[in-house]
Design a protein around this motif. Structure first.
Motif, PDB file in Angstrom:
ATOM      1  N   TRP A  17       0.815  -1.223   0.000  1.00 18.75           N
ATOM      2  CA  TRP A  17       0.000   0.000   0.000  1.00 18.75           C
ATOM      3  C   TRP A  17       0.849   1.273   0.000  1.00 18.75           C
ATOM      4  CZ3 TRP A  17       0.063   3.854   3.535  1.00 18.75           C
ATOM      5  CH2 TRP A  17       0.518   3.579   4.833  1.00 18.75           C
ATOM      6  N   PRO A  18       2.034   1.333   0.672  1.00 21.36           N
ATOM      7  CA  PRO A  18       2.829   2.567   0.545  1.00 21.36           C
ATOM      8  C   PRO A  18       3.274   2.841  -0.895  1.00 21.36           C
ATOM      9  CG  PRO A  18       3.557   1.315   2.466  1.00 21.36           C
ATOM     10  CD  PRO A  18       2.651   0.414   1.680  1.00 21.36           C
ATOM     11  N   LEU A  19       3.623   1.780  -1.639  1.00 22.91           N
ATOM     12  CA  LEU A  19       4.014   1.988  -3.030  1.00 22.91           C
ATOM     13  C   LEU A  19       2.835   2.442  -3.881  1.00 22.91           C
ATOM     14  CD1 LEU A  19       6.488  -0.958  -3.769  1.00 22.91           C
ATOM     15  CD2 LEU A  19       7.013   1.478  -3.502  1.00 22.91           C
ATOM     16  N   VAL A  20       1.644   1.915  -3.598  1.00 20.44           N
ATOM     17  CA  VAL A  20       0.451   2.373  -4.313  1.00 20.44           C
ATOM     18  C   VAL A  20       0.197   3.839  -4.011  1.00 20.44           C
ATOM     19  CG1 VAL A  20      -2.052   2.115  -4.513  1.00 20.44           C
ATOM     20  CG2 VAL A  20      -0.601   0.091  -4.444  1.00 20.44           C
ATOM     21  N   ALA A  21       0.362   4.232  -2.747  1.00 19.66           N
ATOM     22  CA  ALA A  21       0.171   5.634  -2.377  1.00 19.66           C
ATOM     23  C   ALA A  21       1.142   6.526  -3.146  1.00 19.66           C
ATOM     24  CB  ALA A  21       0.371   5.809  -0.874  1.00 19.66           C
ATOM     25  N   ILE A  22       2.388   6.083  -3.267  1.00 17.21           N
ATOM     26  CA  ILE A  22       3.388   6.881  -3.978  1.00 17.21           C
ATOM     27  C   ILE A  22       3.058   6.955  -5.461  1.00 17.21           C
ATOM     28  CG2 ILE A  22       5.799   6.866  -4.733  1.00 17.21           C
ATOM     29  CD1 ILE A  22       6.541   6.001  -1.918  1.00 17.21           C
ATOM     30  N   LEU A  23       2.619   5.842  -6.050  1.00 17.43           N
ATOM     31  CA  LEU A  23       2.216   5.860  -7.454  1.00 17.43           C
ATOM     32  C   LEU A  23       1.042   6.799  -7.682  1.00 17.43           C
ATOM     33  CD1 LEU A  23       2.549   2.068  -8.296  1.00 17.43           C
ATOM     34  CD2 LEU A  23       3.692   3.911  -9.552  1.00 17.43           C
TER      35      LEU A  23
ATOM     36  N   ALA B 225      -6.013  -0.956   0.584  1.00 22.99           N
ATOM     37  CA  ALA B 225      -6.003   0.104  -0.425  1.00 22.99           C
ATOM     38  C   ALA B 225      -6.420   1.458   0.146  1.00 22.99           C
ATOM     39  CB  ALA B 225      -6.909  -0.265  -1.596  1.00 22.99           C
ATOM     40  N   MET B 226      -7.334   1.463   1.141  1.00 19.46           N
ATOM     41  CA  MET B 226      -7.765   2.746   1.686  1.00 19.46           C
ATOM     42  C   MET B 226      -6.636   3.467   2.412  1.00 19.46           C
ATOM     43  SD  MET B 226     -10.526   4.018   0.783  1.00 19.46           S
ATOM     44  CE  MET B 226     -10.378   5.450   1.840  1.00 19.46           C
ATOM     45  N   ARG B 227      -5.666   2.721   2.911  1.00 21.75           N
ATOM     46  CA  ARG B 227      -4.515   3.390   3.521  1.00 21.75           C
ATOM     47  C   ARG B 227      -3.797   4.237   2.466  1.00 21.75           C
ATOM     48  NH1 ARG B 227      -1.729  -1.593   6.985  1.00 21.75           N
ATOM     49  NH2 ARG B 227      -3.581  -2.178   8.187  1.00 21.75           N
ATOM     50  N   ALA B 228      -3.661   3.667   1.287  1.00 18.48           N
ATOM     51  CA  ALA B 228      -3.037   4.410   0.193  1.00 18.48           C
ATOM     52  C   ALA B 228      -3.886   5.604  -0.209  1.00 18.48           C
ATOM     53  CB  ALA B 228      -2.820   3.489  -1.006  1.00 18.48           C
ATOM     54  N   ALA B 229      -5.208   5.402  -0.264  1.00 13.41           N
ATOM     55  CA  ALA B 229      -6.104   6.489  -0.657  1.00 13.41           C
ATOM     56  C   ALA B 229      -6.077   7.624   0.367  1.00 13.41           C
ATOM     57  CB  ALA B 229      -7.523   5.963  -0.830  1.00 13.41           C
ATOM     58  N   TYR B 230      -6.085   7.286   1.656  1.00 14.21           N
ATOM     59  CA  TYR B 230      -6.017   8.320   2.694  1.00 14.21           C
ATOM     60  C   TYR B 230      -4.699   9.096   2.600  1.00 14.21           C
ATOM     61  CZ  TYR B 230     -10.108   6.387   5.138  1.00 14.21           C
ATOM     62  OH  TYR B 230     -11.369   5.973   5.476  1.00 14.21           O
ATOM     63  N   THR B 231      -3.611   8.375   2.354  1.00 16.58           N
ATOM     64  CA  THR B 231      -2.318   9.032   2.220  1.00 16.58           C
ATOM     65  C   THR B 231      -2.307   9.984   1.037  1.00 16.58           C
ATOM     66  OG1 THR B 231      -1.219   7.084   3.163  1.00 16.58           O
ATOM     67  CG2 THR B 231       0.162   8.644   1.960  1.00 16.58           C
ATOM     68  N   LEU B 232      -2.824   9.503  -0.087  1.00 14.24           N
ATOM     69  CA  LEU B 232      -2.889  10.329  -1.293  1.00 14.24           C
ATOM     70  C   LEU B 232      -3.696  11.592  -1.059  1.00 14.24           C
ATOM     71  CD1 LEU B 232      -2.972  11.007  -4.381  1.00 14.24           C
ATOM     72  CD2 LEU B 232      -4.961   9.478  -4.491  1.00 14.24           C
ATOM     73  N   GLN B 233      -4.942  11.438  -0.609  1.00 10.47           N
ATOM     74  CA  GLN B 233      -5.836  12.589  -0.508  1.00 10.47           C
ATOM     75  C   GLN B 233      -5.369  13.567   0.562  1.00 10.47           C
ATOM     76  OE1 GLN B 233      -7.624  12.919  -2.908  1.00 10.47           O
ATOM     77  NE2 GLN B 233      -8.226  10.902  -3.648  1.00 10.47           N
TER      78      GLN B 233
END
Length: 450
Positions: free
Chosen positions: A46-52, A253-261
């Motif tokens: 999920w951290p890599l998804v957030a970065i992408l 996946a929501m961890r990545a979404a929260y990080t992104l937003q």
């Protein structure tokens, strides 16, 4: 039970009403078990998804936000940016829940099949490819502006676009998002550092004649033209399903979404407010072009890796959609076969080539990006998420009574759909009117010119 299908094979997915996904061993999982495959897709954390996601969304689009504040004023502009960030977080949650319930879906096209059948699949798949290619072309133009600023416009602009298109194509070639993920770390750092430097440069050399307004009165057309910048600055949801399909644990996946937003909303608001505050109402779009020449070059130069990777991600996504559609049930998806690699490379060349030709050959290409964003991104980021919730809640429970029992969530889902419709219609209106006005004033150049 509810039956959905992707490609030519149906899959049966059990709804349990809890929002949890079926087992990854289920035949519907888009990539299935990969233990003995040559090419393994499901490698993303999920951290890599957030970065992408950050690399894709927080790109040159943020450079248009200060000019939006100049049109509507500091306070309304910042309120819009923060509100859209919160709203995009909510729609991200709806998209993630839908994907976890339907592991067989890989793209918005597959989601379109679940909602609307074969026609929905083709329309939403086309929309995904269309927007991705247009967005890639937009990044090529951003690269053109950057290279021109770095070299004092010594070459033809079309040559700058072609020069930038080559590394964009090469970075699109890895078969998996994991192959791009570590490059995206440099991409995120580049746009973050460039943004910080841009704000610092504006603060060091503020415009002494600047005017900064708390609010600005304007007509609907002018205001909505500026509002489309923050609306589409969050328009990256069309990639959520593709990225989740390549996660080791999609449930995170929501961890990545929260990080992104969180990152996008805070960074957007600070960057737009500080830049507008120091440059004032005459701030350009992209805003780096308002900086002194030296700092303009430094900022554009540092931002180049982000612009490059964002374009590659868009081209990769369009290619991946078609590639998985063709080879989903064959050995070529997971094996190093001549046919598999041949088709993949051809698709990458095709998507990047189309993006380049559109960017340099269509005089109204910037307006076409607006049209594609209005037609597709407005729905993918906002409106369609409400349909996902209504669909699954309807099938989970006793039909319409499920909506009545969860009336607040149902009302919010309907409001989400209406917001997507409004963004689509209003965006089309202002973009088409902009084209008409540009032609009337003679601002449209000839194709393939410097």
């Amino acid at each position: 039970m509810a039956v959905s299908a992707v490609g030519d094979k149906p899959y049966t997915v059990a709804y349990n009403g809890s929002g949890s996904k079926p087992s990854e061993d289920d035949a519907g999982d888009v990539f299935g078990r990969e233990d003995h495959h040559d090419i393994k897709y499901k490698k993303l954390s999920w951290p890599l998804v957030a970065i992408l996601m950050i690399a894709e969304i927080v790109s040159n689009g943020m450079l248009s936000l200060p000019s939006s504040l100049a049109v509507v004023g500091m306070v309304p502009g910042l309120v819009i940016i923060v509100f859209l960030g919160v709203f995009a977080t909510y729609t991200s949650w709806l998209l993630v829940k839908f994907k976890l319930r339907h592991p067989e879906e890989h793209t918005m096209g597959d989601a379109g099949y679940i909602l609307f059948g074969p026609i929905g699949r083709e329309v939403m798949a086309f929309g995904t490819c269309c927007f991705a290619i247009f967005a890639c072309g937009g990044q090529l133009l951003a690269g053109q502006i950057s290279l021109a600023a770095l070299s004092d416009n010594k070459l033809c602009l079309m040559l700058y676009t072609g020069i930038f298109a080559i590394p964009t194509l090469l970075c699109s070639l890895p078969r998996t998002f994991h192959g791009l993920s570590w490059i995206s770390v440099a991409s995120v750092l580049s746009i973050f550092i460039a943004g910080i430097l841009g704000m610092a440069a504006a603060g060091i050399s503020p415009d002494p004649t600047r005017s900064v307004d708390v609010t600005v009165a304007s007509d609907f057309y002018t205001a909505f033209v500026s509002i489309t910048n923050p609306v589409f600055a969050y328009a990256g949801h069309f990639m959520f399903f593709v990225l989740m399909s390549e996660m080791k644990e999609p449930k995170h996946a929501m961890r990545a979404a929260y990080t992104l937003q969180s990152f996008a909303t805070v960074f957007y608001a600070i960057f737009a407010g500080v830049t507008y505050g120091y440059v004032g109402s005459h701030v350009a779009s992209p805003s780096f072009s308002s900086l002194p020449p030296y700092w303009q070059k430094v900022s554009y130069g540092i931002a180049l890796p982000n612009i490059l990777l964002a374009g590659s991600l868009y081209a990769h996504t369009a290619s991946k959609l078609v590639f998985v559609r063709i080879f989903r049930h064959s050995k070529h998806l997971h094996s190093h076969t001549f046919l598999g690699w041949g088709v993949w490379v051809a698709l990458v060349f095709l998507t990047n080539g189309l993006a380049f030709l559109l960017a340099v050959g269509v005089p109204i290409f910037n307006y076409l990006i607006g049209i594609s964003a209005s037609l597709f991104a407005a729905w993918f980021t906002y409106g369609i998420a409400g349909m996902f919730w209504l669909h699954d809640s309807y099938h989970d429970g006793p039909g319409f009574f499920a909506w009545r029992r969860q009336w607040a969530q149902a009302a919010l889902a309907i409001a989400t759909i209406l917001s997507g419709a409004f963004s689509c219609v209003a965006g089309l209106y202002v973009t088409i009117r902009g084209i008409v006005d540009a032609y009337a004033s003679g601002q449209i150049p000839s194709p393939f010119t410097c």
